[in-house]
Design a protein around this motif. Structure first.
Motif, mmCIF file in Angstrom:
data_model
loop_
_atom_site.group_PDB
_atom_site.id
_atom_site.type_symbol
_atom_site.label_atom_id
_atom_site.label_comp_id
_atom_site.label_asym_id
_atom_site.label_seq_id
_atom_site.Cartn_x
_atom_site.Cartn_y
_atom_site.Cartn_z
ATOM 1 N N THR A 134 0.825 -1.202 0.000
ATOM 2 C CA THR A 134 0.000 0.000 0.000
ATOM 3 C C THR A 134 0.863 1.257 0.000
ATOM 4 O OG1 THR A 134 -1.784 -1.134 1.187
ATOM 5 C CG2 THR A 134 -1.793 1.280 1.235
ATOM 6 N N VAL A 135 1.834 1.314 0.887
ATOM 7 C CA VAL A 135 2.699 2.490 0.996
ATOM 8 C C VAL A 135 3.535 2.659 -0.268
ATOM 9 C CG1 VAL A 135 4.632 3.507 2.281
ATOM 10 C CG2 VAL A 135 2.747 2.413 3.507
ATOM 11 N N ALA A 136 3.905 1.550 -0.903
ATOM 12 C CA ALA A 136 4.756 1.597 -2.099
ATOM 13 C C ALA A 136 4.073 2.228 -3.296
ATOM 14 C CB ALA A 136 5.218 0.186 -2.458
ATOM 15 N N GLN A 137 2.786 2.526 -3.199
ATOM 16 C CA GLN A 137 2.096 3.189 -4.300
ATOM 17 C C GLN A 137 2.682 4.573 -4.575
ATOM 18 O OE1 GLN A 137 -2.118 3.148 -3.490
ATOM 19 N NE2 GLN A 137 -2.123 0.956 -3.045
ATOM 20 N N VAL A 138 3.322 5.142 -3.565
ATOM 21 C CA VAL A 138 4.067 6.397 -3.740
ATOM 22 C C VAL A 138 5.530 6.078 -3.460
ATOM 23 C CG1 VAL A 138 4.393 8.771 -2.958
ATOM 24 C CG2 VAL A 138 2.087 7.777 -3.044
ATOM 25 N N GLY A 139 6.342 6.084 -4.498
ATOM 26 C CA GLY A 139 7.722 5.605 -4.392
ATOM 27 C C GLY A 139 8.553 6.309 -3.344
ATOM 28 N N SER A 140 8.354 7.629 -3.167
ATOM 29 C CA SER A 140 9.183 8.363 -2.215
ATOM 30 C C SER A 140 8.895 7.988 -0.767
ATOM 31 C CB SER A 140 8.993 9.870 -2.401
ATOM 32 O OG SER A 140 7.639 10.233 -2.167
ATOM 33 N N HIS A 141 7.748 7.351 -0.524
ATOM 34 C CA HIS A 141 7.413 6.953 0.857
ATOM 35 C C HIS A 141 8.296 5.804 1.348
ATOM 36 C CE1 HIS A 141 4.220 9.694 0.578
ATOM 37 N NE2 HIS A 141 3.182 8.879 0.452
ATOM 38 N N LEU A 142 8.773 4.977 0.441
ATOM 39 C CA LEU A 142 9.438 3.739 0.832
ATOM 40 C C LEU A 142 10.688 3.971 1.676
ATOM 41 C CD1 LEU A 142 9.045 1.506 -2.343
ATOM 42 C CD2 LEU A 142 7.904 1.264 -0.126
ATOM 43 N N SER A 143 11.402 5.042 1.404
ATOM 44 C CA SER A 143 12.626 5.310 2.166
ATOM 45 C C SER A 143 12.326 5.759 3.585
ATOM 46 C CB SER A 143 13.455 6.384 1.449
ATOM 47 O OG SER A 143 12.743 7.609 1.387
ATOM 48 N N LYS A 144 11.083 6.074 3.877
ATOM 49 C CA LYS A 144 10.699 6.570 5.192
ATOM 50 C C LYS A 144 9.891 5.557 5.984
ATOM 51 C CE LYS A 144 10.596 10.979 2.885
ATOM 52 N NZ LYS A 144 11.441 10.353 1.851
ATOM 53 N N PHE A 145 9.478 4.478 5.328
ATOM 54 C CA PHE A 145 8.545 3.523 5.934
ATOM 55 C C PHE A 145 9.186 2.150 6.094
ATOM 56 C CE2 PHE A 145 5.268 0.225 5.509
ATOM 57 C CZ PHE A 145 4.383 0.608 6.510
ATOM 58 N N ARG A 146 8.919 1.518 7.226
ATOM 59 C CA ARG A 146 9.328 0.133 7.419
ATOM 60 C C ARG A 146 8.318 -0.581 8.320
ATOM 61 N NH1 ARG A 146 13.029 2.342 11.385
ATOM 62 N NH2 ARG A 146 12.831 1.275 13.402
ATOM 63 N N VAL A 147 8.259 -1.896 8.183
ATOM 64 C CA VAL A 147 7.370 -2.721 9.003
ATOM 65 C C VAL A 147 8.203 -3.651 9.859
ATOM 66 C CG1 VAL A 147 5.507 -4.400 9.019
ATOM 67 C CG2 VAL A 147 5.562 -2.651 7.249
ATOM 68 N N GLU A 148 7.900 -3.695 11.132
ATOM 69 C CA GLU A 148 8.511 -4.658 12.046
ATOM 70 C C GLU A 148 7.434 -5.655 12.449
ATOM 71 O OE1 GLU A 148 10.340 -2.610 15.270
ATOM 72 O OE2 GLU A 148 11.713 -1.465 13.983
ATOM 73 N N CYS A 149 7.595 -6.887 12.047
ATOM 74 C CA CYS A 149 6.579 -7.913 12.305
ATOM 75 C C CYS A 149 6.817 -8.518 13.687
ATOM 76 C CB CYS A 149 6.625 -8.976 11.211
ATOM 77 S SG CYS A 149 5.166 -10.026 11.174
ATOM 78 N N ARG A 150 6.110 -8.012 14.675
ATOM 79 C CA ARG A 150 6.289 -8.461 16.058
ATOM 80 C C ARG A 150 5.132 -7.967 16.916
ATOM 81 N NH1 ARG A 150 8.444 -4.166 19.139
ATOM 82 N NH2 ARG A 150 9.235 -2.404 17.902
ATOM 83 N N ASP A 151 5.131 -8.412 18.157
ATOM 84 C CA ASP A 151 4.133 -8.003 19.141
ATOM 85 C C ASP A 151 4.647 -6.765 19.861
ATOM 86 O OD1 ASP A 151 2.346 -7.670 21.212
ATOM 87 O OD2 ASP A 151 2.457 -9.732 21.933
ATOM 88 N N ALA A 152 3.937 -5.660 19.754
ATOM 89 C CA ALA A 152 4.401 -4.398 20.338
ATOM 90 C C ALA A 152 4.463 -4.453 21.858
ATOM 91 C CB ALA A 152 3.498 -3.250 19.899
ATOM 92 N N SER A 153 3.696 -5.330 22.493
ATOM 93 C CA SER A 153 3.689 -5.411 23.945
ATOM 94 C C SER A 153 4.788 -6.316 24.503
ATOM 95 C CB SER A 153 2.328 -5.910 24.453
ATOM 96 O OG SER A 153 2.068 -7.226 23.979
#
Length: 445
Positions: free
Chosen positions: A182-201
């Protein structure tokens, strides 16, 4: 055809509503028939552990079976082209028929305007002299992240967008993948966005303490966090913690009551009862003459998450939105959850949380008064020393709770979600949802 009235929630679903502006969130799911031993072993577990397994167990949990069913609208709804409420409901009916097993979050239904309102609140409140850092917990399909990045790119000074970072903390691998797309639909966003797959708690998942100011966003996250249940035999009896165990002679589950031992439950009760008035003499007499059992649901999952966030992000600002009220709850107890399932196109609510064995959603109303006090407690303001004297560590936070309509009136663009006759589903239909804003301050009074 009779007007189909929708009830809003995190998983807004196509169903007849019980009141005009109340909510349910029952999605389509195939019934999960399996032995209770797959959720509960030989040893009793606390209610929060049972709920966590019923919702998130990798094989048998409710959300693991629906991990591919997050609804994503192909295009934004053009509200100003709709005549009014009837036309809006007809459009939603069509959308849900096309996405039979999907649910849609408010940020998805009202994209991009819902996310833009949150972005505006951040820009008005944040210290723009330091790089903007945003964490989102439970980012769904990534629509909120993209909407916020879009808004900042178009409306903030260029240096703010260029130097910012946006981290999504997502427990579901499949949703993490969708967010990136979804975020990659705007190319310039990718350098600012990352996903960490984990439990925040989970404290161990966080790296070093983040000493810089940052923002944390939680949209419809608190309602699905595990809760504990405590019980007392009368109004004056001490609380006991509730555990869930298998009945050896059957496939059913039962409750087990024990004296309070769990530290997290004890801390939560301490916060709940910190400002409770003392029992009056007439009430004490009445309670002895007519004892009445009590059941109380405690947001221990929320408390645990806030403790972790305040420890690792001590200068965080927080935006959270959720349900302040749920209708037609059949499960007994204060702050009790709605336990709902949908089978063969027909929805139903359970009267006991023990009936949820991977085939039902379990979601709770948020007590925003209690949320504020837990927030203060976790920041260090209300903690006490071992001798019982108040601690001077930590800071009292500046907090604000707003109805969704008030929040969007202040920070959003309400005209963008208004139909031709003036009906505005974002402002008119979310009467039982609120926003909670919390920012750090040095004021300790």
């Amino acid at each position: 055809m009779a007007l189909v009235r929708f009830i809003y929630s995190r998983k807004l679903s196509q169903s007849l509503c019980r009141t005009n502006v109340e909510l349910t969130r029952i999605g389509s799911i195939r019934a999960a028939f399996f032995s209770t031993q797959k959720l509960i072993g030989d040893e009793p577990v606390l209610v929060r552990d049972f709920i966590h397994r019923a919702l998130y167990d990798a094989k048998h949990g409710y959300f693991s079976q629906r991990s591919q069913s997050v609804g994503v609208l192909e295009r934004s709804i053009k509200f100003n082209q709709l005549e009014g409420r009837k036309a809006y409901m007809k459009l939603l009916e069509k959308v849900y028929k096309q996405s039979d097993i999907s649910w849609f979050t408010p940020v998805e239904l009202f994209k991009p305007w819902y996310a833009h309102g949150i972005a505006e609140a951040i820009l008005r409140t944040t210290n723009l002299s330091v790089p903007l850092k945003i964490y989102e917990i439970g980012g769904g399909s990534g629509t909120c992240a993209k909407g916020i990045l879009d808004y900042i790119m178009l409306n903030a000074p260029e240096r703010i967008y260029n130097n910012m970072s946006y981290t999504s903390i997502e427990i579901s691998p499949s949703l993490a993948k969708i967010q990136k797309e979804t975020v990659a639909q705007v190319g310039s966003h990718l350098s600012k966005f990352r996903v960490e797959c984990r439990d925040a708690s989970d404290l161990s998942g966080w790296r070093n303490v983040e000493q810089q100011p940052c923002w944390v966003i939680m949209l419809e996250v608190l309602d699905n966090l595990p809760h504990d249940l405590v019980y007392s035999q009368s109004q004056l009896s001490p609380w006991m913690e509730v555990l869930v165990e298998n009945k050896p002679e059957s496939e059913s589950l039962s409750e087990l009551y024990k004296p309070l031992e769990d530290p997290l439950i004890k801390r939560c009760i301490d916060i709940v009862e910190h400002e409770a008035p003392p029992v009056s003499k007439p009430k004490e007499i009445w309670s002895k003459l007519f004892p009445k059992p009590r059941r109380c649901w405690l947001p221990t999952g929320c408390l645990k998450l806030l403790e972790v966030l305040h420890e690792k992000l001590p200068k965080m600002s927080l935006i959270a939105s959720d349900f302040s009220f749920l209708p037609d709850v059949k499960v007994p107890g204060e702050r009790a959850p709605l336990v709902s399932t949908k089978k063969d196109g027909s929805s139903s609510d359970y009267s006991s949380y023990l009936d949820a064995k991977g085939d039902a959603d379990i979601f709770f109303p948020t007590d925003f008064w209690l949320l504020e006090r837990m927030d203060h407690y976790c920041s260090g303001w209300r903690k006490t020393e071992k001798d019982g004297t108040p601690s001077k560590k930590g800071r009292k936070r500046r907090t604000l709770t707003l109805d969704t309509s008030a929040f969007m009136d202040e920070f959003g663009l309400p005209s963008k979600t208004r139909t031709k006759d003036g009906y505005n589903p974002l402002l008119d239909d979310f009467k039982n949802t609120k926003f909670y804003l919390s920012v750090p301050t040095h004021n300790t009074k």
